[in-house]
Motif scaffolding. Sequence first.
Motif, PDB file in Angstrom:
ATOM      1  N   ARG A 129      -7.752  -2.052  -0.307  1.00  0.00           N
ATOM      2  CA  ARG A 129      -8.475  -1.198  -1.104  1.00  0.00           C
ATOM      3  C   ARG A 129      -8.990   0.309  -0.552  1.00  0.00           C
ATOM      4  O   ARG A 129      -8.770   1.156  -1.494  1.00  0.00           O
ATOM      5  CB  ARG A 129      -9.719  -2.102  -1.724  1.00  0.00           C
ATOM      6  CG  ARG A 129     -10.621  -2.237  -0.516  1.00  0.00           C
ATOM      7  CD  ARG A 129     -11.735  -3.356  -0.756  1.00  0.00           C
ATOM      8  NE  ARG A 129     -12.486  -2.644  -2.025  1.00  0.00           N
ATOM      9  CZ  ARG A 129     -13.378  -3.464  -2.562  1.00  0.00           C
ATOM     10  NH1 ARG A 129     -13.741  -4.716  -2.258  1.00  0.00           N
ATOM     11  NH2 ARG A 129     -14.140  -2.855  -3.672  1.00  0.00           N
ATOM     12  N   GLU A 130      -9.139   0.302   0.735  1.00  0.00           N
ATOM     13  CA  GLU A 130      -9.625   1.670   1.331  1.00  0.00           C
ATOM     14  C   GLU A 130      -8.453   2.788   1.074  1.00  0.00           C
ATOM     15  O   GLU A 130      -8.797   3.876   0.840  1.00  0.00           O
ATOM     16  CB  GLU A 130     -10.133   1.499   2.543  1.00  0.00           C
ATOM     17  CG  GLU A 130     -11.286   0.512   2.717  1.00  0.00           C
ATOM     18  CD  GLU A 130     -12.102   0.697   3.894  1.00  0.00           C
ATOM     19  OE1 GLU A 130     -11.796   1.772   4.573  1.00  0.00           O
ATOM     20  OE2 GLU A 130     -13.182   0.348   3.967  1.00  0.00           O
ATOM     21  N   TYR A 170      -5.962  -7.452  -1.692  1.00  0.00           N
ATOM     22  CA  TYR A 170      -6.774  -6.248  -2.087  1.00  0.00           C
ATOM     23  C   TYR A 170      -7.615  -5.765  -0.981  1.00  0.00           C
ATOM     24  O   TYR A 170      -7.889  -4.588  -0.953  1.00  0.00           O
ATOM     25  CB  TYR A 170      -7.353  -6.606  -3.321  1.00  0.00           C
ATOM     26  CG  TYR A 170      -8.080  -5.648  -4.081  1.00  0.00           C
ATOM     27  CD1 TYR A 170      -7.561  -4.314  -4.243  1.00  0.00           C
ATOM     28  CD2 TYR A 170      -9.506  -5.704  -4.227  1.00  0.00           C
ATOM     29  CE1 TYR A 170      -8.407  -3.156  -4.644  1.00  0.00           C
ATOM     30  CE2 TYR A 170     -10.316  -4.635  -4.558  1.00  0.00           C
ATOM     31  CZ  TYR A 170      -9.706  -3.590  -4.827  1.00  0.00           C
ATOM     32  OH  TYR A 170     -10.402  -2.552  -5.151  1.00  0.00           O
ATOM     33  N   GLN A 171      -8.309  -6.765  -0.583  1.00  0.00           N
ATOM     34  CA  GLN A 171      -9.345  -6.332   0.312  1.00  0.00           C
ATOM     35  C   GLN A 171      -8.587  -5.578   1.458  1.00  0.00           C
ATOM     36  O   GLN A 171      -9.338  -4.610   2.137  1.00  0.00           O
ATOM     37  CB  GLN A 171      -9.794  -7.661   1.177  1.00  0.00           C
ATOM     38  CG  GLN A 171     -11.079  -8.242   0.262  1.00  0.00           C
ATOM     39  CD  GLN A 171     -12.167  -7.510  -0.459  1.00  0.00           C
ATOM     40  OE1 GLN A 171     -12.400  -6.456   0.296  1.00  0.00           O
ATOM     41  NE2 GLN A 171     -12.285  -7.764  -1.528  1.00  0.00           N
ATOM     42  N   LEU A 207      -3.382  -4.690  -9.747  1.00  0.00           N
ATOM     43  CA  LEU A 207      -3.971  -3.818  -9.062  1.00  0.00           C
ATOM     44  C   LEU A 207      -3.305  -2.563 -10.018  1.00  0.00           C
ATOM     45  O   LEU A 207      -2.223  -2.353 -10.061  1.00  0.00           O
ATOM     46  CB  LEU A 207      -3.473  -3.441  -7.827  1.00  0.00           C
ATOM     47  CG  LEU A 207      -4.458  -2.485  -6.823  1.00  0.00           C
ATOM     48  CD1 LEU A 207      -5.777  -2.867  -6.962  1.00  0.00           C
ATOM     49  CD2 LEU A 207      -3.965  -2.283  -5.420  1.00  0.00           C
ATOM     50  N   PRO A 245      -8.232   4.268  -3.375  1.00  0.00           N
ATOM     51  CA  PRO A 245      -9.641   4.265  -3.914  1.00  0.00           C
ATOM     52  C   PRO A 245      -9.634   4.167  -5.347  1.00  0.00           C
ATOM     53  O   PRO A 245     -10.555   3.812  -6.127  1.00  0.00           O
ATOM     54  CB  PRO A 245     -10.496   5.506  -3.180  1.00  0.00           C
ATOM     55  CG  PRO A 245      -9.100   6.252  -2.723  1.00  0.00           C
ATOM     56  CD  PRO A 245      -8.009   5.419  -2.593  1.00  0.00           C
ATOM     57  N   SER A 250       0.817  -1.299   0.024  1.00  0.00           N
ATOM     58  CA  SER A 250      -0.002   0.077   0.044  1.00  0.00           C
ATOM     59  C   SER A 250       0.940   1.234  -0.012  1.00  0.00           C
ATOM     60  O   SER A 250       0.620   2.288  -0.595  1.00  0.00           O
ATOM     61  CB  SER A 250      -0.999  -0.044   1.456  1.00  0.00           C
ATOM     62  OG  SER A 250      -1.512   1.196   1.301  1.00  0.00           O
ATOM     63  N   VAL A 260      -7.806   0.197  -9.671  1.00  0.00           N
ATOM     64  CA  VAL A 260      -8.853  -0.734 -10.041  1.00  0.00           C
ATOM     65  C   VAL A 260      -7.998  -2.274  -9.925  1.00  0.00           C
ATOM     66  O   VAL A 260      -7.052  -2.432 -10.027  1.00  0.00           O
ATOM     67  CB  VAL A 260      -9.034  -0.548 -11.627  1.00  0.00           C
ATOM     68  CG1 VAL A 260      -9.945  -1.623 -12.226  1.00  0.00           C
ATOM     69  CG2 VAL A 260      -9.600   0.894 -11.572  1.00  0.00           C
ATOM     70  N   TYR A 261      -8.868  -3.244  -9.314  1.00  0.00           N
ATOM     71  CA  TYR A 261      -8.432  -4.347  -9.179  1.00  0.00           C
ATOM     72  C   TYR A 261      -8.807  -5.479 -10.249  1.00  0.00           C
ATOM     73  O   TYR A 261     -10.100  -5.364 -10.521  1.00  0.00           O
ATOM     74  CB  TYR A 261      -8.702  -5.113  -7.992  1.00  0.00           C
ATOM     75  CG  TYR A 261      -8.113  -6.538  -7.563  1.00  0.00           C
ATOM     76  CD1 TYR A 261      -6.759  -6.632  -7.374  1.00  0.00           C
ATOM     77  CD2 TYR A 261      -8.969  -7.566  -7.300  1.00  0.00           C
ATOM     78  CE1 TYR A 261      -6.210  -7.666  -7.186  1.00  0.00           C
ATOM     79  CE2 TYR A 261      -8.297  -8.667  -7.083  1.00  0.00           C
ATOM     80  CZ  TYR A 261      -7.151  -8.903  -6.994  1.00  0.00           C
ATOM     81  OH  TYR A 261      -6.508 -10.096  -6.546  1.00  0.00           O
TER      82      TYR A 261
END
Lengths: 249, 249, 249, 249, 249, 249, 249, 249
Positions: free
Chosen positions: B93-94, B89-90, B108, B97, B66, B100-101
Amino acid sequence: MDTERLRKLLEDVSRGDLGIDAALERLRVLPYEDVSGFALLDNHRALRRGFPEVILAEGKTPDQVSQIFQRLAAHNDRVLATRVSPEMYQAIREQLPEAVYHPVGRMLIVDRSKEEKKPGVVVATGGTSDIPVAEEAAMTAELMGNCVDRIYDVGISGLHRLLSKQEQIQKARVIVAVAGMEGALASVIAGLVAVPVIAVPTSTGYGASFHGLAALLAMLNSCANGVAVVNIDNGFGAGYLAGTINLLK
Amino acid sequence: MDTERLRKLLEDVSRGDLGIDAALERLRVLPYEDVSGFALLDNHRALRRGFPEVILAEGKTPDQVSQIFQRLAAHNDRVLATRVSPEMYQAIREQLPEAVYHPVGRMLIVDRSKEEKKPGVVVATGGTSDIPVAEEAAMTAELMGNCVDRIYDVGISGLHRLLSKQEQIQKARVIVAVAGMEGALASVIAGLVAVPVIAVPTSTGYGASFHGLAALLAMLNSCANGVAVVNIDNGFGAGYLAGTINLLK
Amino acid sequence: MDTERLRKLLEDVSRGDLGIDAALERLRVLPYEDVSGFALLDNHRALRRGFPEVILAEGKTPDQVSQIFQRLAAHNDRVLATRVSPEMYQAIREQLPEAVYHPVGRMLIVDRSKEEKKPGVVVATGGTSDIPVAEEAAMTAELMGNCVDRIYDVGISGLHRLLSKQEQIQKARVIVAVAGMEGALASVIAGLVAVPVIAVPTSTGYGASFHGLAALLAMLNSCANGVAVVNIDNGFGAGYLAGTINLLK
Amino acid sequence: MDTERLRKLLEDVSRGDLGIDAALERLRVLPYEDVSGFALLDNHRALRRGFPEVILAEGKTPDQVSQIFQRLAAHNDRVLATRVSPEMYQAIREQLPEAVYHPVGRMLIVDRSKEEKKPGVVVATGGTSDIPVAEEAAMTAELMGNCVDRIYDVGISGLHRLLSKQEQIQKARVIVAVAGMEGALASVIAGLVAVPVIAVPTSTGYGASFHGLAALLAMLNSCANGVAVVNIDNGFGAGYLAGTINLLK
Amino acid sequence: MDTERLRKLLEDVSRGDLGIDAALERLRVLPYEDVSGFALLDNHRALRRGFPEVILAEGKTPDQVSQIFQRLAAHNDRVLATRVSPEMYQAIREQLPEAVYHPVGRMLIVDRSKEEKKPGVVVATGGTSDIPVAEEAAMTAELMGNCVDRIYDVGISGLHRLLSKQEQIQKARVIVAVAGMEGALASVIAGLVAVPVIAVPTSTGYGASFHGLAALLAMLNSCANGVAVVNIDNGFGAGYLAGTINLLK
Amino acid sequence: MDTERLRKLLEDVSRGDLGIDAALERLRVLPYEDVSGFALLDNHRALRRGFPEVILAEGKTPDQVSQIFQRLAAHNDRVLATRVSPEMYQAIREQLPEAVYHPVGRMLIVDRSKEEKKPGVVVATGGTSDIPVAEEAAMTAELMGNCVDRIYDVGISGLHRLLSKQEQIQKARVIVAVAGMEGALASVIAGLVAVPVIAVPTSTGYGASFHGLAALLAMLNSCANGVAVVNIDNGFGAGYLAGTINLLK
Amino acid sequence: MDTERLRKLLEDVSRGDLGIDAALERLRVLPYEDVSGFALLDNHRALRRGFPEVILAEGKTPDQVSQIFQRLAAHNDRVLATRVSPEMYQAIREQLPEAVYHPVGRMLIVDRSKEEKKPGVVVATGGTSDIPVAEEAAMTAELMGNCVDRIYDVGISGLHRLLSKQEQIQKARVIVAVAGMEGALASVIAGLVAVPVIAVPTSTGYGASFHGLAALLAMLNSCANGVAVVNIDNGFGAGYLAGTINLLK
Amino acid sequence: MDTERLRKLLEDVSRGDLGIDAALERLRVLPYEDVSGFALLDNHRALRRGFPEVILAEGKTPDQVSQIFQRLAAHNDRVLATRVSPEMYQAIREQLPEAVYHPVGRMLIVDRSKEEKKPGVVVATGGTSDIPVAEEAAMTAELMGNCVDRIYDVGISGLHRLLSKQEQIQKARVIVAVAGMEGALASVIAGLVAVPVIAVPTSTGYGASFHGLAALLAMLNSCANGVAVVNIDNGFGAGYLAGTINLLK
């Protein structure tokens, strides 16, 4: 030389003969190139510390070996070529009258250095067949300025032979352990001492030794602390590393 | 910045504020360091040409992925992380934003670029199970600015499926051939075309496929000219290389 | 010829000399066979583009090599046989007076082409022992119509040697990196450039190089983008692929 | 003979010359021993069906080969020794005047059988270098009583060559596919036919072919149905199996 | 359909609606493409002979398996998916109400065929753990129209178990020998019979069985004639090949 | 001798000529060293029990072999050198007039012992090519004082040959099973007997036998109880171990 | 204690309480046993020099780890357990309240030593994923009394990152180079310095990295002098050896 | 039973109720079948000597294990299942109330025998992690009627631990040496004793131990005489063989 070019550039800038931007432009092209100059200086330092570039004769033609050897001999006190077969030596001996050939270790050496040798390196072998690789290690370390104690044929199947050499082993500052077959010599020695052990697997043996793979894997999996491994039959590499460690200040 | 430092040094020399020897000394320390400055410039050029550094998510923690992703996204139009598991990804993901996965290719992506895609890349697979790797290749090439034609499930055991796609294949400027098992797709395709073929062995299969080794060896031994191979399952590498070749000017 | 047969069939149909069903029946038998006719045309196109079929001499008898060579020389401007040992050349030289033998790269070549060479290919080696494989690559690319810049003996253990060639390297459109032992040359070069790098592992080295396996695996695992690999010692394959990439329009 | 011994024992029991317990005791020792008698009868049946024991000359001394050959030739219409080097043949040719030596397939053969050959076996090779192994397969099948159609040099990198032989291939009842390098020939052929394909990997190639390992693995992983594989370079085994299949009633 | 297109073209030529050159041009584009038409016809023939395309479920998503299965079930009397895990079956069972799941062999089958089975196939295993692979082989051969005799748990360490089944074994026209560990079952059986033996190494065992590699190598090196080998655990492949051999006319 | 040194030390302490601390200090240095003294006594016991140190000639120079052999012959009734090539024997035969050379087993032996041989060892081979390794095993066991029963050429592809030797096999107290290729002989024999079986894989065979690896793995994975394995071609090791087991009291 | 026993024995001899022969007899039984006493003293010396026995937690039960840890903690200032998973730490943390868990390096440590750290060790990694192994090396060396300079993520594909750290690298007395994938970091660093380089291959990567084999082989084949290698992922071993070298007097 | 059938047949012949030819015919069908009878008798003898068939639970379903176990328990005093996971034991414990589960060695045992144990077997391990395999060996030998002396955690890196157990070791008639990592324990022990050493490599370790391959190869290449090796982690096999040797009369 590179230093000369740099000095010249700086003098030109200093005298105003070269503008800042032009100097910058030339430096921009220069870096990697000049790096080589500095690296070479570094290299020179390395030479003084121990060793110039070493020639791996195997895979080269006699001509290539002879030429590189002569070029190195022109600028260095010590020159070393490894894995020189007797046939290759025959082919080039006349062009290298000063070089001494060591048939057991298959090394060709010029040594004009005078400095005193520093004791601390032990080279041990498991069997008689490991001696050529051990000699390559020992002579490499000697050429670098180390004094080498050889303890040959002390394989672990007759532990008493090894244990009877305890005194010599305990005096070492670094040990090269050369062994083929099951390659356990390194672990046993490392279990007896508190100094670095450089393990050299050899390709002696047959069948499931797979040309030294068995010894290599065994040495990599040593359950004793303080063991590192070099390539199969790489006596030079082990001798060089042991020599470097022993000469560390 | 490095250029700035260099310019400053030269100006100091030019003004006589810095002696030749002192300048020389500072340059002597500098080379590798400054090299990095120049190399970075080079790097910047590479970025503009196609792609910034890519994140191999596997083996990193979600946090590491990240953070690197956000840092890259701050300075680049395109960011790519590969081998991103759904779980990873989960977890991130936040924080990302805009990203795109793509679950099939496990990628990603952030893509803010607007440039037109250049046609010429074909990505082919032997079977259905090879599609995830193929998608990784195809989407990488697309992100670089290539237009990709996908030809999936044309394995050589049913030659007619492959031959029926001849027209598409003949239009390619470079082809990525993705196959597991016996990996013969690359050779068959390379025998049909006169353009570079990048072969990707996949770990699909079982038993003596040895997780893709069989396909890897087969592809390395291709009897067809013009084939080179990347690592097992390395869709990204193949897509990147194919994209680079197609974009060559 | 195949075209002739097809035209004849169609003319027969057109003239009513051959019924629809009979024609259909003959076409049904024909496809694969005739395909070969078309494929051969394709093949001819491939020849014009660069290269006819190449002879891998190793594993063939001198007689077989000589006959195939003569047959190819009768219809092509360029003929290439690779892995021709000096002994084999001695055995067939009288039958192939026009052919030139290159002992370093072990190639036998006829080149009657006149076209101008296109610059853009660089061939680099890690060491002196890699030169035969590199020459095979370089001469293959040259024969295809490429101009090749050779950068030999720039192995990564002396980074300065490689970095001092930066200018030449940066001019390449495609690079062939030939290296044995740890095979890291390809990665280092690929980290410096933004063009395709074709890596050739060589069987130089000993012990745990396992005849090139170490270099092969290292190259397949390159952490640099844009690298693909060919078979161990496959200079021809790398040269062919690099040549193809450089000639792409 | 064993039958004789058994009959004798039973007659002795029948006549009361041998007690039940004594007979039982002798039978208890006998079983495995006598089994060999029955097995030998089986063996004789096998001989009549096609083939006596075959001599693998490699690894035996010329003397051993010569003696076994003569012993077999005394009781069989057909005798076969495989992997007979020219040197070995020179050493034993005078003792085996009736035997014919086939240098390409390295076979030594006596064939006094007169029976008609049954068509149905096709032997195909990828390249010219695979022909020795293919000949071993073809001649073995012929000696067993099969008629063999040879389709050589139809490797998959030039698909048209293979496809142009479709008619011959479709007539086969069983196909032997001989190929080195990436070994894809078997898969491609198996994709075209509905009959058994026996794949023979060959040790042709170099580098990462690892003496036929690449082809072996590829063939084992064939994505086409109906393929089975024999040992690397085992032309005899493939020919024998194909011959057996074709002769099945 | 392709036949339709060809007929239409020929009719156009016949009627003069299409010129020779235009027809030739269209045929030139067509070959590989239309080849596929013919190949498909061939394929149709293969289906009638025994088997449509088989689904290797492993490596595919449940969705992919379900869709392909339904598509095949729409046009074929028999449909087979292999390596279907219980989990996958749970996920798709509702969409495939007609399909029967066999948990031991991990197969999913639709069989609407009515034809009589032909005897002649024997499937033997060394141990209890080899049964799943053996069932895959046996059920595949049965689905093709063969009658299969199962002889399980007759491994060579208890030779008497195998020898007590001699009668069944001698009746076979083709034998599938399934074994892990040292994989000697195939050799022992092949030494007892004169019919083809298809050997299947299994991944049962541990340690130096290396997931079936030991059995695979042993089977490839069988000293008995008439043995060929399929991939580790490839029961389907062996059953398919044995079935094909037994059904040969 | 070591005992002498110890006794002397103790006497000095006893007489008060050596203080406790000084004695302790000398013992502290001594332990490993003196251990060797005791170990040597152990060694002597081992010699009397059967065998002095054995010379593995391979990898040594003729000179080294000759010297070690003579040294051992001076103090032992039995001397054994293994893997002595005919060339090496020629080079040293004059210096070792008493030694007998056995060319099949490549052994050089002096045997002046008179003791009676103990029956119980069987050495079996799969084929004719395994005989040299088997002879090495058999002669080693004989030299140790065992009586050896040889059962050669009873490979498992013709089970009847092996079964016909049941009587001999059942008399063994320990069996050496020598086999190459698929190496199943050991398992089959171990399934027939209740005594230890020492398995020796041989490097006979070709292709995927990988110089004995296939047989080695098969033997390690034996499904029969009571089998242990020695290195590929290590007839000596197997003979030594079998001899040791048979002589156990 | 052993010393005590020896002293007691000598005192008894000195006092005449024990005869020479009886003393000799007791010493004869003693040697190996007592050796252990001396060896333990040796061991104690080793402990003072740096490190007591280290616990490899992997493969042990939490209970075993906890007990050994506590026993060592009772007699040593420093205790180290490696490869401690978070789960294992959870299971034993209450029993080891003093121990500190380092989750990145997966180490459990007690360090009550106060001595000053000696600078000279550098630990470098190729990528982010190599950090856990590097931390194991660094913390091991630190615990031994070394001061460690970490240089992470300087992989060779971006040479500038490495070169920008030249100053730090040149100050090292010994360097640990940790890298996965193609493992070239060790060679590149060794080419820049004249001090020992301990290479640690890591299992990061995928496909043909074969869990670190590619990096291992590459490092063993380093063309740079002064490199030795430890087992894949063996950060502890490398840190221990580097620490030992740096602390050599 | 088989004996009964034979006796009946002989009586029928003796009484004239069965003609010679008819008897011969029945015997002809019988041999292999009846062989099994005799073999089973042999088997019974084997059972009395020590051990019935042993169940390798791994790879079987709990149901299969339970059923075979119960069948064996109905006819034997001792029953042994190896590699029984705790989960499997949970699943079948109610059906086998008499069976005792040993979780360390993962064995399930019924032992109703009363005979006295014979001393002579030593089982030694290099480390703590090797204990499960060692327990499998020790308990197997004990169940056969041997008395086992366990010497655990005497790995060679701390030679003194092993040497301090000299007395126990010297009493052994056969030794099982269990070790992972570099596997040198077997060689060191074999160098100290004159009895057979059965070496068991274990899969403990990581990285280049390759799941026990390193230890396996090391043990196969032991430079000490009298060592043979079983499969990785095969404690049962080693215990069985050691037990057999110790019980030899």
